[in-house]
Design a protein around this motif. Sequence first.
Motif, PDB file in Angstrom:
ATOM      1  N   PHE A  65      17.858 -22.606 -24.373  1.00  0.00           N
ATOM      2  CA  PHE A  65      18.721 -22.389 -23.221  1.00  0.00           C
ATOM      3  C   PHE A  65      17.881 -21.925 -22.034  1.00  0.00           C
ATOM      4  O   PHE A  65      18.090 -22.373 -20.906  1.00  0.00           O
ATOM      5  CB  PHE A  65      19.799 -21.344 -23.558  1.00  0.00           C
ATOM      6  CG  PHE A  65      20.512 -20.834 -22.350  1.00  0.00           C
ATOM      7  CD1 PHE A  65      21.493 -21.600 -21.738  1.00  0.00           C
ATOM      8  CD2 PHE A  65      20.197 -19.604 -21.794  1.00  0.00           C
ATOM      9  CE1 PHE A  65      22.144 -21.151 -20.603  1.00  0.00           C
ATOM     10  CE2 PHE A  65      20.830 -19.152 -20.666  1.00  0.00           C
ATOM     11  CZ  PHE A  65      21.814 -19.916 -20.067  1.00  0.00           C
ATOM     12  N   ALA A  66      16.919 -21.054 -22.299  1.00  0.00           N
ATOM     13  CA  ALA A  66      16.065 -20.516 -21.229  1.00  0.00           C
ATOM     14  C   ALA A  66      15.292 -21.620 -20.510  1.00  0.00           C
ATOM     15  O   ALA A  66      14.936 -21.466 -19.346  1.00  0.00           O
ATOM     16  CB  ALA A  66      15.098 -19.479 -21.806  1.00  0.00           C
TER      17      ALA A  66
ATOM     18  N   TYR B 154      18.137 -23.168 -18.106  1.00  0.00           N
ATOM     19  CA  TYR B 154      18.728 -22.228 -17.157  1.00  0.00           C
ATOM     20  C   TYR B 154      18.143 -22.354 -15.741  1.00  0.00           C
ATOM     21  O   TYR B 154      18.918 -22.427 -14.775  1.00  0.00           O
ATOM     22  CB  TYR B 154      18.589 -20.805 -17.714  1.00  0.00           C
ATOM     23  CG  TYR B 154      19.138 -19.722 -16.842  1.00  0.00           C
ATOM     24  CD1 TYR B 154      20.516 -19.547 -16.679  1.00  0.00           C
ATOM     25  CD2 TYR B 154      18.289 -18.830 -16.190  1.00  0.00           C
ATOM     26  CE1 TYR B 154      21.017 -18.531 -15.878  1.00  0.00           C
ATOM     27  CE2 TYR B 154      18.778 -17.812 -15.392  1.00  0.00           C
ATOM     28  CZ  TYR B 154      20.145 -17.674 -15.247  1.00  0.00           C
ATOM     29  OH  TYR B 154      20.635 -16.662 -14.451  1.00  0.00           O
TER      30      TYR B 154
ATOM     31  N   TYR C  16      19.760 -25.207 -13.947  1.00  0.00           N
ATOM     32  CA  TYR C  16      21.113 -24.913 -13.481  1.00  0.00           C
ATOM     33  C   TYR C  16      21.058 -24.187 -12.136  1.00  0.00           C
ATOM     34  O   TYR C  16      21.784 -24.524 -11.207  1.00  0.00           O
ATOM     35  CB  TYR C  16      21.864 -24.033 -14.490  1.00  0.00           C
ATOM     36  CG  TYR C  16      22.235 -24.689 -15.790  1.00  0.00           C
ATOM     37  CD1 TYR C  16      22.596 -26.028 -15.872  1.00  0.00           C
ATOM     38  CD2 TYR C  16      22.261 -23.947 -16.969  1.00  0.00           C
ATOM     39  CE1 TYR C  16      22.953 -26.607 -17.075  1.00  0.00           C
ATOM     40  CE2 TYR C  16      22.630 -24.512 -18.171  1.00  0.00           C
ATOM     41  CZ  TYR C  16      22.972 -25.844 -18.225  1.00  0.00           C
ATOM     42  OH  TYR C  16      23.329 -26.417 -19.415  1.00  0.00           O
TER      43      TYR C  16
ATOM     44  N   LYS D 294      22.360 -18.069  -7.783  1.00  0.00           N
ATOM     45  CA  LYS D 294      22.169 -17.701  -9.183  1.00  0.00           C
ATOM     46  C   LYS D 294      23.359 -16.872  -9.657  1.00  0.00           C
ATOM     47  O   LYS D 294      23.833 -17.038 -10.780  1.00  0.00           O
ATOM     48  CB  LYS D 294      20.869 -16.911  -9.341  1.00  0.00           C
ATOM     49  CG  LYS D 294      20.637 -16.363 -10.735  1.00  0.00           C
ATOM     50  CD  LYS D 294      19.413 -15.452 -10.751  1.00  0.00           C
ATOM     51  CE  LYS D 294      19.160 -14.837 -12.092  1.00  0.00           C
ATOM     52  NZ  LYS D 294      20.223 -13.927 -12.549  1.00  0.00           N
TER      53      LYS D 294
ATOM     54  N   ASP E 148      25.564 -17.537 -12.937  1.00  0.00           N
ATOM     55  CA  ASP E 148      25.758 -16.507 -13.958  1.00  0.00           C
ATOM     56  C   ASP E 148      27.240 -16.229 -14.191  1.00  0.00           C
ATOM     57  O   ASP E 148      27.677 -16.070 -15.338  1.00  0.00           O
ATOM     58  CB  ASP E 148      25.033 -15.225 -13.578  1.00  0.00           C
ATOM     59  CG  ASP E 148      23.517 -15.357 -13.661  1.00  0.00           C
ATOM     60  OD1 ASP E 148      23.015 -16.384 -14.184  1.00  0.00           O
ATOM     61  OD2 ASP E 148      22.829 -14.434 -13.206  1.00  0.00           O
TER      62      ASP E 148
ATOM     63  N   ILE F 184      28.575 -18.780 -16.461  1.00  0.00           N
ATOM     64  CA  ILE F 184      28.107 -18.561 -17.835  1.00  0.00           C
ATOM     65  C   ILE F 184      28.862 -17.393 -18.473  1.00  0.00           C
ATOM     66  O   ILE F 184      29.280 -17.480 -19.628  1.00  0.00           O
ATOM     67  CB  ILE F 184      26.585 -18.339 -17.866  1.00  0.00           C
ATOM     68  CG1 ILE F 184      25.872 -19.632 -17.444  1.00  0.00           C
ATOM     69  CG2 ILE F 184      26.128 -17.888 -19.249  1.00  0.00           C
ATOM     70  CD1 ILE F 184      24.381 -19.475 -17.202  1.00  0.00           C
TER      71      ILE F 184
ATOM     72  N   LEU G   7      22.787 -11.960 -21.262  1.00  0.00           N
ATOM     73  CA  LEU G   7      22.274 -13.231 -20.762  1.00  0.00           C
ATOM     74  C   LEU G   7      20.770 -13.139 -20.531  1.00  0.00           C
ATOM     75  O   LEU G   7      20.022 -14.037 -20.929  1.00  0.00           O
ATOM     76  CB  LEU G   7      22.986 -13.641 -19.473  1.00  0.00           C
ATOM     77  CG  LEU G   7      22.486 -14.917 -18.803  1.00  0.00           C
ATOM     78  CD1 LEU G   7      22.607 -16.120 -19.733  1.00  0.00           C
ATOM     79  CD2 LEU G   7      23.235 -15.166 -17.503  1.00  0.00           C
ATOM     80  N   GLN G   8      20.332 -12.045 -19.921  1.00  0.00           N
ATOM     81  CA  GLN G   8      18.898 -11.875 -19.677  1.00  0.00           C
ATOM     82  C   GLN G   8      18.124 -11.824 -20.987  1.00  0.00           C
ATOM     83  O   GLN G   8      17.030 -12.373 -21.091  1.00  0.00           O
ATOM     84  CB  GLN G   8      18.629 -10.616 -18.846  1.00  0.00           C
ATOM     85  CG  GLN G   8      17.188 -10.521 -18.381  1.00  0.00           C
ATOM     86  CD  GLN G   8      16.770 -11.704 -17.516  1.00  0.00           C
ATOM     87  OE1 GLN G   8      17.427 -12.035 -16.526  1.00  0.00           O
ATOM     88  NE2 GLN G   8      15.684 -12.367 -17.872  1.00  0.00           N
TER      89      GLN G   8
ATOM     90  N   CYS H 289      18.918 -13.429 -23.725  1.00  0.00           N
ATOM     91  CA  CYS H 289      18.837 -14.825 -24.197  1.00  0.00           C
ATOM     92  C   CYS H 289      17.702 -15.561 -23.494  1.00  0.00           C
ATOM     93  O   CYS H 289      16.981 -16.346 -24.109  1.00  0.00           O
ATOM     94  CB  CYS H 289      20.158 -15.547 -23.955  1.00  0.00           C
ATOM     95  SG  CYS H 289      21.507 -15.019 -25.009  1.00  0.00           S
ATOM     96  N   ILE H 290      17.556 -15.295 -22.204  1.00  0.00           N
ATOM     97  CA  ILE H 290      16.500 -15.945 -21.433  1.00  0.00           C
ATOM     98  C   ILE H 290      15.137 -15.426 -21.871  1.00  0.00           C
ATOM     99  O   ILE H 290      14.213 -16.201 -22.124  1.00  0.00           O
ATOM    100  CB  ILE H 290      16.738 -15.721 -19.922  1.00  0.00           C
ATOM    101  CG1 ILE H 290      18.010 -16.454 -19.491  1.00  0.00           C
ATOM    102  CG2 ILE H 290      15.539 -16.184 -19.112  1.00  0.00           C
ATOM    103  CD1 ILE H 290      18.564 -16.005 -18.165  1.00  0.00           C
TER     104      ILE H 290
END
Length: 108
Positions: free
Chosen positions: A3-4, A7, A10, A21, A25, A28, A39-40, A42-43
């Motif tokens: 995903f990162a 992202y 996107y 951004k 977000d 998401i 979320l951060q 996950c990135i």
Amino acid sequence: MPFAGVYPYYIAKAEKKGHTKKEVDKIIYWLTGYDEKALQNCIDTKTDFETFFMEAPHINPNVSKITGVICGYRVENIGDPLMRQIRYLDKLIDELAKGKAMEKILRK
């Protein structure tokens, strides 16, 4: 693909059309139930899409209202659940880039 890895695309797609951004977000968060910190994470950990959606706190129940064509496929007809979730996200980001109102993107 993580995903990162997608992202930033996107965000670039949204920014190219004058969006932010923060708006990406928000989409998401609405779709997955993640918050800023999650979320951060996950990135930062390069979470793959499967894990990203599997561990999502809460997939929004209004995803069934996301319809239309993305990448040549009707999102509502995609059989594979993971691919359908990925395309839901793609569709929402595409709607943002096309200037659709956030209220309509979030199916309110």
